[in-house]
Design an enzyme around this catalytic site. Structure first.
Site, PDB file in Angstrom:
ATOM      1  N   ARG A 174     -14.011  -1.174  -4.773  1.00 63.39           N
ATOM      2  CA  ARG A 174     -13.233   0.061  -4.563  1.00 63.39           C
ATOM      3  C   ARG A 174     -13.226   0.951  -5.809  1.00 63.39           C
ATOM      4  NH1 ARG A 174     -14.297  -2.050  -0.625  1.00 63.39           N
ATOM      5  NH2 ARG A 174     -12.958  -2.726   1.085  1.00 63.39           N
ATOM      6  N   SER A 225      -4.709   1.687   3.114  1.00 59.98           N
ATOM      7  CA  SER A 225      -4.276   0.493   2.386  1.00 59.98           C
ATOM      8  C   SER A 225      -3.787   0.880   0.991  1.00 59.98           C
ATOM      9  CB  SER A 225      -5.430  -0.507   2.272  1.00 59.98           C
ATOM     10  OG  SER A 225      -5.809  -0.960   3.553  1.00 59.98           O
ATOM     11  N   GLU A 302      -4.749   0.775  -4.665  1.00 60.03           N
ATOM     12  CA  GLU A 302      -5.995   1.372  -4.198  1.00 60.03           C
ATOM     13  C   GLU A 302      -5.828   2.876  -4.046  1.00 60.03           C
ATOM     14  OE1 GLU A 302      -8.883   1.025  -0.259  1.00 60.03           O
ATOM     15  OE2 GLU A 302      -7.919  -0.771  -1.055  1.00 60.03           O
TER      16      GLU A 302
END
Length: 321
Positions: A174, A225, A302
């Site tokens: 990520r 998320s 995130e």
């Protein structure tokens, strides 16, 4: 310089028009954020190169806005220049497909599937733009955009339009080097392989259906998320879902004002009405503290935060829900 002076300078140098005091909550999937001092939508790489190098050369803060997912903007907004790339278009060749940074990621996948091009069905139904997906190395179902990227056209912070290879991005989970290097993605070239259309459709539909069972309905104000999954305990194993730890500390339904944890997924925060960025950050810290206290694990966000962070109550103090 005052915003009007900065605007005059940037418009004069780049030939672009820009707006002042644009509300960013209208440009984020979570529906939160104060105004951008200056806002420019750009579809010309040469003009973008001049705009970016001029802003950087005059120490004007710059933020690149994609689809507005995985993003939380300060309630005070962003005192600088927000650039929204508007590069579109799709082109394909033998073993590759090229997409403009502003192309919706889900649209790219749908196009590839209907053309019988395999390798991207993992991202079916993924929100946001292609540029944002590559910059954040978005992924699911064990695959990610960084694994598929061959090359990209970028504009560097000092105003050069260049083509770079996969290694330039320094992909990690990520993460990529795009933000650190201050570059802007114009388009990306991804590797694909011949596939059966019906089989690809089934895979894409299955992934979309699974997302619907765990994610809020379309139109729900969410950033996706919130925390990254945790590293595996042993090499070769899968990452550990942050949602599993959050589930065990009672995260579902937890709220601070109108910032609430989604009832079906403990790692998704939802703005159910008029939540502020401060509410979201207070909820984030509350759950992070619970997980660290119980499991000794430090959750990493995130969702990217942009702007000045508000002053929150002291850690461990009671925040009114």
């Amino acid at each position: 310089m005052k915003p009007v002076e900065i605007q005059s300078l940037l418009e004069r140098e780049s030939g672009l028009r820009m707006a002042r005091d644009v509300s960013l909550h209208r440009h984020t999937s979570i529906g939160i954020g104060g105004p951008a001092a200056l806002f420019a939508q750009v579809d010309d790489p040469s003009a973008l190169a001049i705009l970016l190098s001029t802003a950087v050369g005059h120490s004007i803060p710059v933020f690149i806005l994609g689809g507005g997912t995985n993003l939380l903007v300060s309630d005070d907004g962003f005192y600088g220049l927000v650039i929204r790339p508007a590069f579109d278009g799709l082109k394909e060749g033998d073993g590759w497909i090229r997409a403009g940074a502003a192309v919706p990621a889900a649209g790219l996948v749908a196009h590839a599937v209907e053309r019988g091009l395999g390798g991207l069905a993992f991202a079916a139904g993924l929100p946001g733009t292609v540029g944002g997906a590559v910059a954040g190395n978005a992924g699911c179902f064990g695959s990610s955009f960084g694994e598929r990227l061959r090359a990209a056209t970028i504009v560097t912070a000092d105003g050069r339009v260049e083509e770079v290879k996969n290694e330039w991005f320094e992909f990690d989970y990520r993460h990529s080097a795009v933000a650190r290097k201050g570059a802007v993605i114009v388009d990306v070239t991804l590797s694909v392989a011949p596939g059966d259309v019906e089989s690809l459709r089934r895979t894409a539909e299955e992934h979309i259906a699974l997302r619907r069972t765990k994610h809020p309905a379309a139109g729900t104000r969410t950033a996706g998320s919130w925390f990254k999954n945790l590293p595996p305990l042993s090499p070769g194993e899968f990452r550990r879902p942050a949602g599993a730890l959050l589930e065990q500390v009672g995260a579902r339904g937890e709220c601070v004002g109108d910032a609430v944890v989604f009832e079906k997924h403990a790692n998704i925060f939802v703005n159910r009405g008029s939540a502020s960025a401060a509410d979201m950050l207070a909820l984030e810290r509350r759950l992070r503290e619970r997980v660290e206290e119980r499991f000794g694990e430090c959750l990493e966000t995130e969702v990217r935060f942009v702007g000045n962070r508000p002053v929150l109550p002291e850690a461990g103090s009671r925040v009114q829900a």
